[in-house]
Design a protein around this motif. Structure first.
Motif, mmCIF file in Angstrom:
data_model
loop_
_atom_site.group_PDB
_atom_site.id
_atom_site.type_symbol
_atom_site.label_atom_id
_atom_site.label_comp_id
_atom_site.label_asym_id
_atom_site.label_seq_id
_atom_site.Cartn_x
_atom_site.Cartn_y
_atom_site.Cartn_z
ATOM 1 N N GLY A 1 20.716 -12.309 -8.428
ATOM 2 C CA GLY A 1 20.845 -13.344 -7.409
ATOM 3 C C GLY A 1 19.990 -14.555 -7.729
ATOM 4 N N LEU A 2 18.773 -14.324 -8.212
ATOM 5 C CA LEU A 2 17.892 -15.426 -8.593
ATOM 6 C C LEU A 2 18.495 -16.208 -9.761
ATOM 7 N N ALA A 3 19.076 -15.493 -10.729
ATOM 8 C CA ALA A 3 19.709 -16.156 -11.865
ATOM 9 C C ALA A 3 20.895 -16.995 -11.397
ATOM 10 N N ASN A 4 21.677 -16.441 -10.495
ATOM 11 C CA ASN A 4 22.834 -17.161 -9.959
ATOM 12 C C ASN A 4 22.379 -18.400 -9.193
ATOM 13 N N GLY A 5 21.304 -18.265 -8.418
ATOM 14 C CA GLY A 5 20.771 -19.406 -7.692
ATOM 15 C C GLY A 5 20.279 -20.493 -8.630
ATOM 16 N N THR A 6 19.676 -20.095 -9.773
ATOM 17 C CA THR A 6 19.215 -21.076 -10.752
ATOM 18 C C THR A 6 20.384 -21.834 -11.356
ATOM 19 N N VAL B 1 21.532 -30.597 0.857
ATOM 20 C CA VAL B 1 21.015 -29.429 1.583
ATOM 21 C C VAL B 1 21.182 -28.172 0.740
ATOM 22 N N SER B 2 22.342 -28.032 0.090
ATOM 23 C CA SER B 2 22.573 -26.873 -0.775
ATOM 24 C C SER B 2 21.531 -26.813 -1.889
ATOM 25 N N LEU B 3 21.220 -27.958 -2.487
ATOM 26 C CA LEU B 3 20.247 -28.007 -3.573
ATOM 27 C C LEU B 3 18.883 -27.536 -3.095
ATOM 28 N N VAL B 4 18.494 -27.935 -1.886
ATOM 29 C CA VAL B 4 17.207 -27.524 -1.335
ATOM 30 C C VAL B 4 17.183 -26.015 -1.061
ATOM 31 N N CYS B 5 18.309 -25.487 -0.628
ATOM 32 C CA CYS B 5 18.373 -24.074 -0.237
ATOM 33 C C CYS B 5 18.451 -23.113 -1.419
ATOM 34 N N ARG B 6 19.037 -23.548 -2.534
ATOM 35 C CA ARG B 6 19.296 -22.622 -3.643
ATOM 36 C C ARG B 6 18.069 -21.841 -4.101
ATOM 37 N N PRO B 7 16.909 -22.503 -4.328
ATOM 38 C CA PRO B 7 15.772 -21.735 -4.843
ATOM 39 C C PRO B 7 15.353 -20.590 -3.932
ATOM 40 N N LEU B 8 15.527 -20.749 -2.626
ATOM 41 C CA LEU B 8 15.164 -19.693 -1.684
ATOM 42 C C LEU B 8 16.221 -18.613 -1.626
ATOM 43 N N LEU B 9 17.489 -19.019 -1.664
ATOM 44 C CA LEU B 9 18.576 -18.066 -1.484
ATOM 45 C C LEU B 9 18.819 -17.214 -2.712
ATOM 46 N N GLY B 10 18.509 -17.757 -3.917
ATOM 47 C CA GLY B 10 18.713 -16.968 -5.125
ATOM 48 C C GLY B 10 17.913 -15.673 -5.086
ATOM 49 N N GLY B 11 16.626 -15.775 -4.783
ATOM 50 C CA GLY B 11 15.811 -14.574 -4.685
ATOM 51 C C GLY B 11 16.188 -13.709 -3.503
ATOM 52 N N LEU B 12 16.599 -14.344 -2.398
ATOM 53 C CA LEU B 12 16.985 -13.577 -1.217
ATOM 54 C C LEU B 12 18.187 -12.689 -1.498
ATOM 55 N N ALA B 13 19.099 -13.170 -2.357
ATOM 56 C CA ALA B 13 20.295 -12.382 -2.683
ATOM 57 C C ALA B 13 19.959 -11.112 -3.455
ATOM 58 N N ASP B 14 18.728 -11.013 -3.986
ATOM 59 C CA ASP B 14 18.285 -9.803 -4.663
ATOM 60 C C ASP B 14 17.499 -8.868 -3.740
ATOM 61 N N ARG B 15 17.246 -9.311 -2.497
ATOM 62 C CA ARG B 15 16.422 -8.512 -1.592
ATOM 63 C C ARG B 15 17.146 -8.050 -0.341
ATOM 64 N N VAL B 16 18.258 -8.695 -0.007
ATOM 65 C CA VAL B 16 18.997 -8.302 1.193
ATOM 66 C C VAL B 16 20.441 -8.010 0.818
ATOM 67 N N SER B 17 21.149 -7.413 1.728
ATOM 68 C CA SER B 17 22.562 -7.106 1.515
ATOM 69 C C SER B 17 23.357 -8.394 1.308
ATOM 70 N N ARG B 18 24.135 -8.445 0.223
ATOM 71 C CA ARG B 18 24.959 -9.625 -0.027
ATOM 72 C C ARG B 18 26.076 -9.748 0.996
ATOM 73 N N TYR B 19 26.453 -8.645 1.578
ATOM 74 C CA TYR B 19 27.417 -8.675 2.682
ATOM 75 C C TYR B 19 26.839 -9.477 3.849
ATOM 76 N N ARG B 20 25.612 -9.181 4.218
ATOM 77 C CA ARG B 20 25.005 -9.883 5.360
ATOM 78 C C ARG B 20 24.785 -11.359 5.062
ATOM 79 N N ARG C 1 5.393 -11.354 -7.348
ATOM 80 C CA ARG C 1 5.249 -12.747 -6.932
ATOM 81 C C ARG C 1 6.631 -13.388 -6.799
ATOM 82 N N PRO C 2 6.868 -14.083 -5.727
ATOM 83 C CA PRO C 2 8.185 -14.670 -5.511
ATOM 84 C C PRO C 2 8.469 -15.774 -6.520
ATOM 85 N N ARG C 3 9.704 -15.870 -6.956
ATOM 86 C CA ARG C 3 10.143 -16.902 -7.872
ATOM 87 C C ARG C 3 11.181 -17.774 -7.203
ATOM 88 N N LEU C 4 11.211 -19.043 -7.606
ATOM 89 C CA LEU C 4 12.234 -19.956 -7.112
ATOM 90 C C LEU C 4 13.373 -20.111 -8.109
#
Length: 408
Positions: A350-355, A68-87, A222-225
């Motif tokens: 965040g995207l780099a960390n997710g990768t 599940v973590s592997l599936v989520c990473r590509p989405l969450l990496g970019g999300l960590a650059d767009r929303v508060s990391r606290y949230r 354009r969104p990146r995974l």
């Protein structure tokens, strides 16, 4: 190469030290986020079996969180650059706490499966957002040593939590042990409340000019995974992780199949202690030595460790193996993460960390799978010689991508 963080300028001296109030709080939260699932890991397959789950389902449940973590990473990496990391960290901790509550109340294996999915989502949220958040608070010249300290807290959780889980199982049983795991997740939610910097999304430096700035704007449109610059680093940590994770899953079986007179229970505590010592001892080198240095030294160390396991006729060789794998996979997990963040485009940490975590998840998933194939189809004596092929594969990836990595 100076790291471009995309953060606004701060007053001179404001972030000269790695250890500030905010970073100390995130280090404590990092220990808790790793401890919660690691406490559950050695218990969850047996718990599933106790509820009537089959052996096959026990295996699925054991690996489901990482899948599940592997599936989520590509989405969450970019999300960590767009929303508060606290949230994002708060949401991840809440998911992990909820998953632990489901474990406590689970009446059947189906609920455990649902809980593992929720746990995987929460774990991936915390792993990407908290490490990126912590990195954003570090001085540009101290990223390597800072992430080494952060990795040390993860290693401490890896050492303490499984032993605590097994001890709790023997004294109070499965469900009370899961309550303790829930308390670790709850502690994350409490600790992040006191972090002053909320980890708001960084923006690319306003002074960027020319083609690179234009490329950055086009990329943002354009969104990146994945972060392409970090893909070689993700492949390298995957290759280092495969032999270690195969060992994690099959060392007991390997020793039994070969009839070796070794104290297999010493390996993982020794690995954790050695890794803690190495990360503290090498913390300054993380910022002064190039990535190529660590690739070379860690490859030799991993080869020694895998070779010692292939020859493990006594406890001394088992300790050499623990040292070798700690100096290989253990050290490179910190080096690769800090390198991924250094290579990130402005505003894409965040995207780099997710990768990076995609590579790590692949290694953690492929290691047990490949180990199962090897253990079931080859003589036990060939188990580690085949896994040794991961070491030259690391060098092939590095040499193929050395231009891309030459400034790392």
């Amino acid at each position: 190469m100076a790291r471009r963080t995309g953060r606004a300028a701060v007053p001179a001296g404001a972030r000269e030290s790695i250890l500030s109030r905010d970073t100390l709080l995130l280090l404590a939260a990092g220990f808790c986020y790793f401890s919660s699932p690691m406490l559950v890991t050695p218990l969850i397959t047996g718990f599933t079996g106790s509820l009537g789950g089959s052996a096959a389902l026990m295996g699925v449940v054991g690996g489901l969180m990482n899948v599940v973590s592997l599936v989520c990473r590509p989405l969450l990496g970019g999300l960590a650059d767009r929303v508060s990391r606290y949230r994002l960290s708060l949401a991840g901790a809440a998911c992990m706490a909820f998953a632990c509550a489901l474990y406590v109340m689970a009446p059947n294996p189906a609920v455990v499966v649902v809980a593992r999915v929720v746990n995987g989502v929460g774990f991936s949220c915390c792993s990407v957002s908290m490490s990126t958040w912590f990195c954003s608070l570090l001085p540009p010249g101290r990223v390597g040593s800072g992430m080494g300290i952060y990795g040390t807290m993860n290693a401490l959780g890896m050492a303490v939590a499984p032993a605590l889980g097994v001890a709790l199982l023997g004294s109070v049983g499965y469900r009370p042990a899961f309550v303790v795991a829930a308390l670790f997740s709850t502690a994350i939610m409490v600790l992040v409340q006191f972090v002053g910097d909320r980890g708001l999304p960084s923006r690319a430096a306003s002074g960027e000019k020319g083609a690179e700035a234009e490329k950055g704007r086009a990329s943002a449109a354009r969104p990146r995974l994945v972060e392409p610059r970090v893909v070689p680093v993700a492949l390298i940590i995957m290759l280092f992780a495969i032999p270690y994770c195969a060992t994690q899953s099959f060392l007991v079986n390997y020793v039994a199949a070969r009839g070796l007179a070794v104290s297999v229970g010493l390996f993982f505590p020794a690995y954790a202690v050695i890794l803690l010592v190495l990360r503290v001892a090498l913390r300054d080198l993380f910022d002064t030595k190039p990535f190529s240095f660590f690739v070379g030294v860690a490859s030799v160390s991993a080869a020694v460790g895998i070779g010692a396991l292939a020859l493990a006729a006594n406890d001394a060789l088992l300790m050499v193996a623990a040292l070798g794998l700690a100096g290989g996979y253990g050290v490179m997990s910190s080096v690769c993460q800090s390198t991924a963040l250094k290579l990130a485009r402005p505003g894409a940490e965040g995207l780099a960390n997710g990768t990076y975590y995609i590579g790590l998840d692949l290694g953690m998933s492929l290691g047990p799978m490949l180990g199962g194939v090897l253990f079931g189809s080859l003589d036990a004596e060939l188990f580690y010689p085949v896994l040794m092929l991961c070491v030259p594969a690391v060098l092939v990836v590095y040499l193929a991508c050395r231009r891309q990595l030459r400034h790392a």
